[in-house]
Design a protein around this motif. Structure first.
Motif, short mmCIF file in Angstrom:
data_model
loop_
_atom_site.label_atom_id
_atom_site.label_comp_id
_atom_site.label_asym_id
_atom_site.label_seq_id
_atom_site.Cartn_x
_atom_site.Cartn_y
_atom_site.Cartn_z
N ASP A 552 0.80 -1.23 0.00
CA ASP A 552 0.00 0.00 0.00
C ASP A 552 0.82 1.28 0.00
O ASP A 552 0.27 2.37 -0.02
N ARG A 553 2.14 1.17 0.04
CA ARG A 553 3.00 2.36 -0.04
C ARG A 553 3.48 2.59 -1.47
O ARG A 553 4.58 3.08 -1.69
N ARG A 554 2.67 2.26 -2.44
CA ARG A 554 3.07 2.28 -3.83
C ARG A 554 3.64 3.63 -4.27
O ARG A 554 4.74 3.69 -4.84
N ASN A 555 2.91 4.72 -3.99
CA ASN A 555 3.36 6.04 -4.45
C ASN A 555 4.71 6.41 -3.85
O ASN A 555 5.59 6.93 -4.53
N GLU A 556 4.86 6.15 -2.55
CA GLU A 556 6.10 6.47 -1.87
C GLU A 556 7.27 5.69 -2.44
O GLU A 556 8.35 6.23 -2.68
N ILE A 557 7.05 4.40 -2.70
CA ILE A 557 8.12 3.54 -3.21
C ILE A 557 8.49 3.91 -4.65
O ILE A 557 9.67 4.03 -5.00
N LEU A 558 7.48 4.12 -5.50
CA LEU A 558 7.77 4.46 -6.89
C LEU A 558 8.46 5.82 -6.99
O LEU A 558 9.34 6.02 -7.85
N GLN A 559 8.07 6.75 -6.14
CA GLN A 559 8.72 8.06 -6.15
C GLN A 559 10.20 7.93 -5.83
O GLN A 559 11.05 8.55 -6.47
N GLN A 560 10.53 7.10 -4.82
CA GLN A 560 11.93 6.96 -4.44
C GLN A 560 12.72 6.24 -5.53
O GLN A 560 13.85 6.62 -5.83
N VAL A 561 12.13 5.23 -6.14
CA VAL A 561 12.81 4.51 -7.24
C VAL A 561 13.13 5.47 -8.37
O VAL A 561 14.26 5.51 -8.89
N GLU A 562 12.14 6.25 -8.78
CA GLU A 562 12.35 7.19 -9.88
C GLU A 562 13.43 8.21 -9.54
O GLU A 562 14.29 8.53 -10.37
N THR A 563 13.41 8.73 -8.32
CA THR A 563 14.40 9.73 -7.91
C THR A 563 15.80 9.14 -7.93
O THR A 563 16.75 9.77 -8.43
N LEU A 564 15.96 7.94 -7.40
CA LEU A 564 17.29 7.32 -7.34
C LEU A 564 17.85 7.03 -8.73
O LEU A 564 19.06 7.11 -8.96
N ILE A 565 16.97 6.73 -9.69
CA ILE A 565 17.44 6.46 -11.05
C ILE A 565 17.70 7.77 -11.81
O ILE A 565 18.76 7.94 -12.43
N LYS A 566 16.77 8.70 -11.75
CA LYS A 566 16.92 9.95 -12.50
C LYS A 566 18.13 10.76 -12.02
O LYS A 566 18.82 11.40 -12.83
N TYR A 567 18.38 10.78 -10.73
CA TYR A 567 19.42 11.64 -10.17
C TYR A 567 20.64 10.85 -9.72
O TYR A 567 21.42 11.33 -8.89
N ASP A 568 20.82 9.67 -10.30
CA ASP A 568 21.90 8.78 -9.88
C ASP A 568 23.27 9.46 -9.95
O ASP A 568 24.06 9.39 -9.01
N GLY A 569 23.55 10.16 -11.04
CA GLY A 569 24.85 10.81 -11.19
C GLY A 569 25.08 11.90 -10.16
O GLY A 569 26.17 11.99 -9.57
#
Length: 640
Positions: A552-569
């Motif tokens: 049920d924490r879908r939005n929170e988890i997807l937000q963190q995944v996207e942030t870690l990938i987009k801003y990896d550098g």
């Protein structure tokens, strides 16, 4: 009469409540002393929690096992995630809370906490033995409360003096008494003291407001919260009572309202300016630059013909509203007359005018990073007494002080946070290293590692540390580990699963982004600024299947995944910078180092270093007036 505890906390504001709960959760027998048990965690100014950088602090307090996030979620009237148009390092949660329910919720939590007692009284004296170690406190009713550690969180009550126009009234808050003797009992041990000022706006009866002449501001539709637990009370197992689930308040969200001052308003206020305590010589202490009074705005920005105002609710069942942006200590008559020049307020009725308050604070450079005094063992200071402003800054200090007060009772190691670990670490390091020349308020610009210190990853940064010292519960720790595993799993799928041009090019073209010429990992597509993880989920079957398994924490988890990938550098680059600075943190400086004998240091550097007594070379480098050349001299002397 004598009482005996491990830790006594003086003051039950935001710092005191977090300090008392933290010490008790750590197993210390704790006493919280407050003047009024009906005003515990009183929101003296705006009944709002969070904001720019402050929202990140609340999430850090929650990740560490604190309570401000829980209480805010339970009492929210209006929630917004600020700065969504900017990068995730700038996103900051903010909630307008029900002032009355906020107090009730904090009181419930304090009442059901093991190892914690509340004593209603006023502390007038700090008790210190011949070895310069605290032994307890003495109250105005003659009660001695013995303790191994004392945490002072007295807010604006130390010799508090309120101003409305030329009228002056002693008090720590309107209709509440001043604490007269405690400052003197602390400064007699060599601790330096100063004066600061803050203020609060007029309170308005909403029945007298014409809302049709204002701009409506509704809360965010999306489901956000401060607490990472989202309906799971981490303290349920240890508190022997049914928890109050940290979910949104049981009533419909309430709007806030926007209006502006005008030239007529300014004319009324300018005419009364000679009666303002800020400009007639009554107030000489320093106020918060970043939260100026309306009269200061007029003097500082005379070219502006209007200033923004927010009218915000104080409670779901109250007619009282808070006028954000109109902090003032002008005469009450001038405040009301000026407000009546605003069309929406032409029939205005108020509950009380705005006022300013002066109070004592103590120089925070006399503290260690644990917030313990360098001069009096076992004495901890937290909140506005350290020269800060804001509920969130106070709560953060209270939690750190409470933890270390408890640890000192057992002789265990101390608990501190680094600048690359938390905004709380930035806050405390700024206080003890640089000191304050005005009420300190946290901003994202104060942190050099903003991309690391996002609001979405405070649990990743801090929950393990809190669990290791016994502050965070097993339930909270398991809750975080489950989330972390899901985040890691989705990131691995995005990096390892490739998509073919034939599978996705048509969709990419419809989204106005360059089509593929060869198969690439999903992560490469997420990194594109035009694309989001949500857009790609239905286009990549393995990713879609993995997301369906998220709880049920879908939005929170997807937000963190996207942030870690987009801003990896960017994230990796900041981590490298932080690791380099850590080398200087690891070079320790003895507390007995004699800087005055080092002639190669500038005179200013010798004076600043001797006064602040940094514990590491990195801290020394952050002291204003200590140059890179001075640091090089110390490097040589320290054998590096």
């Amino acid at each position: 009469m004598k009482l005996k505890y491990d830790v006594v906390v003086v003051g039950a504001g935001h710092a005191g409540c977090e300090a008392a709960m933290a010490a008790a959760q750590m197993g210390a027998n704790t006493c919280l002393v407050t003047i009024d048990m009906n005003k515990i965690a009183q929101m003296s100014c705006n009944p709002a929690v969070g904001g720019i950088a402050k929202g990140q602090i609340v999430r850090e307090v929650d990740a560490l096992g604190g309570h401000m996030g829980f209480v805010a979620d339970n009492t929210t009237l209006h929630f917004r995630m600020l700065n969504l148009s900017k990068g995730p390092a700038m996103w900051s949660p903010r909630a307008q809370c029900d002032r009355f329910r906020y107090i009730e919720e904090w009181r419930r939590r304090l009442d059901r906490q093991d190892n914690l007692d509340i004593w209603q009284d006023m502390v007038e004296e700090l008790l210190v033995d011949d070895t310069q170690h605290v032994t307890g406190v003495l109250t105005q009713w003659g009660v001695t409360i013995e303790a191994h550690s004392v945490v002072i969180t007295a807010g604006t009550f130390l010799n508090g003096l309120m101003h409305i126009g030329e009228r002056q009234v002693q008090g720590g808050r309107i209709a509440e008494p001043t604490v007269h003797h405690l400052t003197e009992s602390i400064t007699r041990h060599g601790i330096r003291q100063g004066r600061m000022k803050t203020g609060t706006p007029v309170r308005i009866d909403k029945r007298s407001v014409d809302f049709s002449l204002m701009e409506r501001q509704d809360p965010d539709d999306a489901t956000f919260a401060f607490s990472y637990m989202h309906g799971h009370d981490a303290l349920a197992q240890s508190q022997k009572a049914q928890p109050v689930a940290p979910t949104a308040a049981s009533h419909a969200p309430l709007p806030c309202w926007i209006t502006y001052t005008n030239e007529e308003v300014h004319d009324v206020l300018n005419e009364a300016l000679p009666q303002s305590p800020l400009y007639n010589g009554q107030i000489n202490s320093i106020g918060p630059r970043y939260c100026p009074s309306i009269e200061t705005k007029l003097v500082t920005f005379p070219e502006r013909d209007r200033h923004l105002l927010f009218l915000e609710p104080e409670g779901a069942d109250s007619n009282e509203m808070y006028l954000n942006g109109f902090s003032s200590s002008m005469p009450a008559r001038a405040q009301v007359e000026a407000l009546k020049k605003i069309p929406a307020f032409r029939n205005i009725k108020i509950y009380r005018p705005g006022y300013a308050i002066e109070y004592d604070y103590f120089d925070p450079t006399q503290l260690l990073h644990t917030l313990e005094s360098k001069l009096v063992g076992g004495l901890f200071l937290a909140g506005q007494v350290n020269g800060t402003t804001g509920y969130e800054e106070a709560a953060a200090q209270g939690l750190v002080a409470g933890v270390n007060a408890a640890l000192r009772c057992t002789g265990n190691s101390t608990f501190t946070l680094a600048r690359d670990e938390a905004y709380i670490g930035v806050l405390i390091d700024d206080l003890v290293t640089k000191g304050v020349d005005e009420p300190y308020r946290m901003f994202t610009s104060r942190a050099e590692y903003r991309i690391l210190l996002r609001q979405d990853n405070a649990d990743t940064r801090l929950t393990q540390r809190a669990y290791d010292i016994g502050l965070a519960t097993t339930q909270r720790y398991d809750h975080w580990r489950e989330k972390q595993q899901q985040v890691d799993n989705l990131i691995n799928i995005c990096r390892q699963t490739k998509v073919k041009p034939s599978e996705i090019n048509e969709a990419l073209q419809s989204l106005n982004t360059t089509p593929l010429h060869q198969s690439v990992p999903i992560a490469e597509l997420i990194a594109r600024p035009q694309l989001t993880l949500d857009m790609l989920i239905p286009l990549a079957q393995p990713l879609n299947e993995a997301v369906q398994q998220v709880n049920d924490r879908r939005n929170e988890i997807l937000q963190q995944v996207e942030t870690l990938i987009k801003y990896d550098g960017y994230i990796r680059r900041e981590q490298q910078v932080a690791e380099k600075m850590q080398r200087l943190e690891n070079i320790r400086i003895s507390s007995t180092f004699d800087y005055h004998t080092v002639e190669q240091l500038t005179i200013e550097a010798r004076q600043k270093l001797d006064r602040i007594r940094p514990t590491s070379l990195a801290q020394a480098a952050r002291i204003p007036g200590v140059s890179p050349n001075d640091i090089n001299v110390l490097l040589v002397l320290l054998g590096r």
